[in-house]
Design a protein around this motif. Structure first.
Motif, PDB file in Angstrom:
ATOM      1  N   GLY A  77      26.103  46.862  33.879  1.00 13.05           N
ATOM      2  CA  GLY A  77      26.841  47.260  35.068  1.00 13.05           C
ATOM      3  C   GLY A  77      26.589  48.703  35.411  1.00 13.05           C
ATOM      4  N   LYS A  81      32.022  50.277  36.710  1.00 18.32           N
ATOM      5  CA  LYS A  81      32.356  49.078  35.945  1.00 18.32           C
ATOM      6  C   LYS A  81      32.573  49.415  34.476  1.00 18.32           C
ATOM      7  CE  LYS A  81      30.637  44.490  34.704  1.00 18.32           C
ATOM      8  NZ  LYS A  81      29.536  43.511  34.864  1.00 18.32           N
ATOM      9  N   TYR A  82      31.772  50.343  33.949  1.00 15.31           N
ATOM     10  CA  TYR A  82      31.938  50.732  32.548  1.00 15.31           C
ATOM     11  C   TYR A  82      33.340  51.300  32.314  1.00 15.31           C
ATOM     12  CZ  TYR A  82      31.080  52.892  28.022  1.00 15.31           C
ATOM     13  OH  TYR A  82      31.156  53.239  26.693  1.00 15.31           O
ATOM     14  N   MET A  84      36.019  50.755  34.175  1.00 12.59           N
ATOM     15  CA  MET A  84      36.983  49.677  34.378  1.00 12.59           C
ATOM     16  C   MET A  84      37.132  48.816  33.130  1.00 12.59           C
ATOM     17  SD  MET A  84      35.937  48.517  38.273  1.00 12.59           S
ATOM     18  CE  MET A  84      36.981  47.050  38.243  1.00 12.59           C
ATOM     19  N   LYS A  85      35.983  48.459  32.517  1.00 13.17           N
ATOM     20  CA  LYS A  85      36.015  47.559  31.363  1.00 13.17           C
ATOM     21  C   LYS A  85      36.511  48.260  30.099  1.00 13.17           C
ATOM     22  CE  LYS A  85      34.367  43.984  33.552  1.00 13.17           C
ATOM     23  NZ  LYS A  85      35.201  42.787  33.796  1.00 13.17           N
ATOM     24  N   PHE A  91      39.547  49.081  40.012  1.00 15.61           N
ATOM     25  CA  PHE A  91      38.539  49.908  40.657  1.00 15.61           C
ATOM     26  C   PHE A  91      39.088  51.268  41.087  1.00 15.61           C
ATOM     27  CE2 PHE A  91      36.525  51.289  44.650  1.00 15.61           C
ATOM     28  CZ  PHE A  91      35.238  51.523  44.187  1.00 15.61           C
ATOM     29  N   GLU A 302      33.356  38.234  37.564  1.00 13.97           N
ATOM     30  CA  GLU A 302      32.685  39.284  38.326  1.00 13.97           C
ATOM     31  C   GLU A 302      32.345  38.828  39.737  1.00 13.97           C
ATOM     32  OE1 GLU A 302      29.681  41.585  36.234  1.00 13.97           O
ATOM     33  OE2 GLU A 302      30.188  40.520  34.403  1.00 13.97           O
ATOM     34  N   GLU A 305      35.396  38.907  41.782  1.00 15.56           N
ATOM     35  CA  GLU A 305      35.705  40.293  42.142  1.00 15.56           C
ATOM     36  C   GLU A 305      34.872  40.753  43.336  1.00 15.56           C
ATOM     37  OE1 GLU A 305      35.076  42.690  38.722  1.00 15.56           O
ATOM     38  OE2 GLU A 305      36.855  41.993  37.661  1.00 15.56           O
ATOM     39  N   HIS A 306      33.662  40.184  43.475  1.00 18.04           N
ATOM     40  CA  HIS A 306      32.777  40.543  44.586  1.00 18.04           C
ATOM     41  C   HIS A 306      33.115  39.772  45.863  1.00 18.04           C
ATOM     42  CE1 HIS A 306      29.273  42.390  42.051  1.00 18.04           C
ATOM     43  NE2 HIS A 306      30.466  42.832  41.701  1.00 18.04           N
TER      44      HIS A 306
END
Length: 331
Positions: A77, A81-82, A84-85, A91, A302, A305-306
């Protein structure tokens, strides 16, 4: 405003925010807050993966692109994203986290230089793939067709599949390359339908089986963000698309369903494909084992989410993948 237009505008705003974050911060500086980062190439760094336990660093970091990819668990990602995870936040909170993290500033000139070098490397890799593709010949009557028939695929090979002899490997540092070997080659194209890479399946015995080598399937070029498209010419009018991991599965599904299928060359790659604006629903055709089910579960989140609606398809009970099901080979 149509649903597709609204989603396209939302996605554009999302991408702009992410791109700005990539320009403002180095992903390696974010990762270095919790783990040791080591240099692993001109524009690459590595660290122990944040998403699975390991002893040898396999998470690759690219500051020029602002991305990460783990070769151990396939987690990948961008910098947002890093955060977030790893921080388990949304976001907007990830963007706030980055702004408050007191990360080192990035020299715009250095970032531009690194980006230019990275783009140069990318273009050279794509040019290499294009050169192989230009010399390849249509699959009918070649070992590539023999291989497909051996896998139960009797539909006419699509124009995105060809046959070529191509070096097994390249070494950019020394300029050396491996021996030329026969291979089925599949064209990987981006959202503008431009070739960015190839998926090669090296063949033996006139195509009756894959070559006896450590990795008979090898990509060439820059495949991330692209897909091997099957039946797209005939079925590219609907708002739903089937995606799957490998060429054999994709061809099996296209043959059995008569549908448009995109091969993403890895389940983890599915969220990074440049899908047409017409696509509203994505059908994930997964592999029917523990690893395959876990990968599909992750990628479905994912894609949702998009902004896509999703469905999941599995091979029938007792079959690991779609080509096994086509051939009646149970695990």
């Amino acid at each position: 405003m149509s649903r597709n237009t609204a989603r396209a505008e939302r996605d554009a705003a999302f991408r702009q925010a992410v791109d700005e974050a990539k320009q403002r911060y180095n992903i390696s500086d974010v990762v270095a807050r919790t783990r040791k980062v080591i240099r692993a190439g001109k524009n690459e760094k590595r660290a122990l993966c944040a998403f699975h336990n390991e002893r040898t660093p396999s998470m690759q970091l690219n500051d020029a692109k602002g991305t990460y990819h783990c070769f151990g668990c396939n987690a990948s990602g961008d910098i947002v994203k890093y955060v977030m995870k790893t921080e388990n936040i949304g976001f907007l909170d990830a963007m706030k986290w980055l702004g408050a993290a007191s990360l080192p500033g990035v020299d715009p000139a250095q970032r531009a230089k690194a980006a230019a070098e990275d783009e140069g490397d990318r273009q050279r890799a794509i040019d290499r793939a294009q050169a192989v593709w230009d010399k390849a010949i249509p699959a009918p009557g070649t070992p590539a067709e023999v291989y497909l028939r051996s896998r139960g695929i009797i539909m006419p090979p699509p124009h995105t599949i060809r046959f070529a002899t191509t070096p097994a490997w390249y070494d950019d540092e020394t300029g050396q390359c491996g021996p030329d070997l026969p291979a089925l080659v599949g064209a990987v194209v981006d959202g503008d339908d431009q070739l960015i890479g190839l998926q090669r399946i090296f063949l033996a015995d006139g195509g009756k089986q894959k070559a006896r080598m450590d990795k008979p399937k090898r990509s060439l070029g820059r495949i991330k963000g692209g897909a091997l498209r099957i039946n797209s010419d005939a079925y590219s009018v609907g708002d739903e698309l089937i995606v799957t991991e490998g060429p054999e599965d994709g061809l099996s599904l296209a043959q059995e369903l008569g549908a448009e299928v995109w091969v993403t060359l890895g389940t983890a790659m599915m969220p990074y494909i440049e899908y047409p604006r017409r696509i509203v629903s994505i059908v994930i055709a997964g592999q029917n084992d523990a690893a395959g089910r876990a990968a599909v579960e992750k990628v479905e989140e994912e894609l949702i989410e998009h902004g896509y609606s999703t469905r999941i398809m599995w091979p029938a009970e007792g079959f690991k993948d779609w080509n096994d099901q086509l051939r009646g080979i149970r695990t």
